[in-house]
Enzyme design. Structure first.
Site, short mmCIF file in Angstrom:
data_model
loop_
_atom_site.label_atom_id
_atom_site.label_comp_id
_atom_site.label_asym_id
_atom_site.label_seq_id
_atom_site.Cartn_x
_atom_site.Cartn_y
_atom_site.Cartn_z
N HIS A 81 -12.00 -7.35 -2.41
CA HIS A 81 -11.60 -6.04 -1.89
C HIS A 81 -10.36 -5.47 -2.57
O HIS A 81 -9.73 -4.55 -2.03
CB HIS A 81 -11.40 -6.10 -0.39
CG HIS A 81 -12.67 -5.87 0.37
ND1 HIS A 81 -13.04 -4.66 0.89
CD2 HIS A 81 -13.68 -6.72 0.66
CE1 HIS A 81 -14.21 -4.75 1.47
NE2 HIS A 81 -14.62 -5.99 1.36
N ASP B 221 -6.61 -3.56 9.40
CA ASP B 221 -7.65 -2.78 10.08
C ASP B 221 -9.05 -3.34 9.81
O ASP B 221 -9.95 -3.16 10.62
CB ASP B 221 -7.60 -1.32 9.64
CG ASP B 221 -6.40 -0.58 10.23
OD1 ASP B 221 -6.03 -0.89 11.37
OD2 ASP B 221 -5.84 0.28 9.54
N GLU C 94 -1.38 3.72 15.65
CA GLU C 94 -1.70 4.30 14.34
C GLU C 94 -1.93 5.79 14.51
O GLU C 94 -1.64 6.38 15.55
CB GLU C 94 -2.93 3.62 13.71
CG GLU C 94 -2.66 2.23 13.17
CD GLU C 94 -3.71 1.75 12.19
OE1 GLU C 94 -4.57 2.57 11.77
OE2 GLU C 94 -3.68 0.56 11.83
#
Length: 562
Positions: A118, A179, A290
């Site tokens: 990633h 997240d 957030e």
């Protein structure tokens, strides 16, 4: 194990590979200043690979089917390695690194540790080097300690989602998250690991008790705040430059069962940011804080996840979002079933101090697991539509509190005219609650904002959803930040020259580069970060001085080299 017959086959494959590599090599970034194309395979190049092919591993080394390691989530850089190591033990990793280190200046081989793939800018790739598939390293199994200060020992190749599921069986969970949980431990600890819990617990690198690390000389070291503290701090947030994390001891806490998940909208950034900052400064607040930006999105209130319900459906239906810049506050409160009778009242008290648009309050109640793994739901939907395996030119910025209003005024609705290509996250953190000493670089102020432009590009498009348009937009944002001297830092940073890296690290560069000379003197590790070039002319005396981690920057002798 690799036997003699397998070695013979591997050497034959290597010969074919070297010839075909020279004739048919396709390097999408061959003009990059850190990589010089090879016109023909050198004797040193072939000898180095022959040496690797002759090694015996608990896992295995492959010279075939390496294309997948030249791809990552960013989808922009494709650097082909020469081989991929699938380790089954830490000694596999140590042996490869040590072998390459002992070749000294005779080889250009480097080593990149790859987790779940990633990275965004080819950071886990190793052009013509060896990529280590860290997900293969799963021994020993997770080991839980459930005492006064609970923790779990895990392989660096383990995914956070697996740690969540297994720790919950003990009634525990890590304190800080990203997240997205389908990332490896080593990958996030090499950066920071920031999410909506960071205002309270700090990033994931602040919640580690101990690491096992393979340095750039092949040494295996146990480090912590008490033992080899310099290496411990260097590796955390160190972008893979000082060692490959192979095992980590992660702090745990009692896990809740349920989550109240809340969203509310603002049309004024000053009011929005003031409320966010009030929440992160409070001793009694939400557990997750957030936010995100919404620009020129239509049908907004009809597009919340199905699990959300409006506090006032009639007023919500009358709200319109067309053509407006809106800011969404997203918060969550954790609780257990025995707290159900008063959790709603507690939340109402917290919300009563906020100044959101009253008609836009949306609430949901979900399990703790469903909340933490929420992004994976979106991933599966995008995979079904073929929209997950596309370029992701993300831009992550850390912006000082004193600059964030000027940034918002220029960027939201001006440089950035809509948010249809992906979410734009925005939320503050309080650095005074974070630990000092790691390699992560942040703005100088105690309060700063993470603003993340999480765009997805359609490969065939030349319009606003195309890669070139998004990259141009991001460059305009960076140019504005530079002209206005906003004091920003990049998170998950990417630069093309060492001068840019020096500017990024600022006064910390001297310490950073000195640590590099100690723990990875030949610059073997993490070449995809493009911070240091592989050293080929290191003096022999320097090699002797730097061949182990017997001394750190503090001059203390090493005790736990294993």
């Amino acid at each position: 194990m690799i036997n003699f017959k397998q070695n013979t086959i591997a050497l034959r494959i290597l010969t074919v590979f070297l010839v075909s590599f020279t004739i048919n090599r396709k390097n999408l970034c061959s003009n990059h200043p850190f990589f010089t194309p090879i016109k023909s395979p050198s004797v040193h190049f072939a000898t180095a690979h022959s040496s690797l092919a002759e090694m015996i591993f608990d896992g295995h080394l492959s010279f075939e089917n390496t294309e997948h390691t030249a791809k990552d989530f960013g989808g922009r850089y494709h650097f082909m390695p020469s081989a991929v190591l699938y380790p089954k033990s830490v000694s596999d990793i140590s042996s490869v690194v040590k072998n390459i280190f002992q070749m000294g200046e005779t080889t250009e081989l480097t080593v990149g540790a790859r987790g779940h793939g990633h990275s965004l800018e080819g950071q886990a790739q190793a052009h013509r080097g060896v990529v280590i598939n860290m997900e293969s390293l799963r021994e020993p199994e997770m080991s839980f300690h459930t005492g006064i200060m609970p923790y779990v020992d895990v392989s660096a190749g383990e995914l956070w989602i697996n740690i969540l599921h297994k720790s919950l069986k003990h009634g525990l969970a890590p304190k800080s998250w990203t997240d997205y949980l389908h990332l490896t431990v080593g990958g996030t600890l090499s950066n920071a690991g920031i999410s909506g819990q960071a205002f309270e617990h700090g990033p994931q690198i602040d919640n580690v008790y101990q690491l096992q690390v393979v340095t750039g000389t092949g040494e295996v070291v146990i480090c912590s705040e008490e033992q080899h503290s310099d290496l411990f701090h260097a590796v955390l947030g160190g972008l893979g430059q000082f060692g490959i994390i192979t095992r980590a001891r992660i702090a745990l806490e009692p896990a809740p069962k349920k989550v109240k998940w809340i969203r509310a909208l603002y049309s004024d950034f000053t009011i929005f940011s003031k409320d966010q900052e009030r929440l992160i400064a409070s001793d009694n607040s939400f557990n997750y804080i957030e936010g995100f930006v919404i620009i020129n999105r239509t049908g907004l209130l009809d597009n919340w996840r199905s699990s959300f319900s409006s506090k006032d459906p009639i007023q919500a239906n009358q709200f319109t979002s067309e053509g407006r810049v809106l800011f969404c506050l997203e918060v969550a409160k954790y609780f257990n079933l025995e707290e159900s009778d008063h959790i709603d009242k507690d939340i109402d008290n917290l919300l009563s101090d906020l100044n959101y648009i009253q008609s836009t309050l949306f609430l949901s109640e979900v399990s703790y697991v469903d909340f933490l793994d929420r992004v994976h739901v979106s991933e599966l939907k995008l995979q079904e539509k073929g929209l997950w395996e596309v370029p992701h030119p993300w831009l992550n910025l850390l912006i000082p509190r004193s600059s964030v209003h000027l940034f918002a005024q220029e960027v939201f609705g001006n440089i950035l005219s809509d948010t249809s290509n992906g979410p734009v996250l925005i939320y503050p953190v309080n650095k005074s609650r974070w630990k000092n000493g790691t390699s992560m670089v942040t703005p100088a102020e105690n309060v700063f904002y993470l603003i993340a432009f999480l765009s997805s590009a359609i490969p065939s498009s030349t319009g606003k959803d195309g890669l070139e348009h998004i990259l141009t937009q991001h460059q305009r944002i960076l140019n504005f930040c530079g002209r206005s001297n906003l004091g920003i830092k990049q998170y998950l940073p990417h630069y093309r020259t060492q001068e840019e890296w020096k500017a990024h690290f600022g006064t910390f560069w001297e310490v950073f580069s000195k640590r590099k000379s100690i723990y990875d003197p030949l610059a073997i590790l993490a070449p995809g970060q493009r911070i240091f070039q592989k050293r080929r002319h290191l003096d022999n005396e320097d090699l002797k001085l730097n061949s182990s981690v017997d001394k750190g920057l503090d001059g203390n002798p090493s005790k736990d080299i294993i």
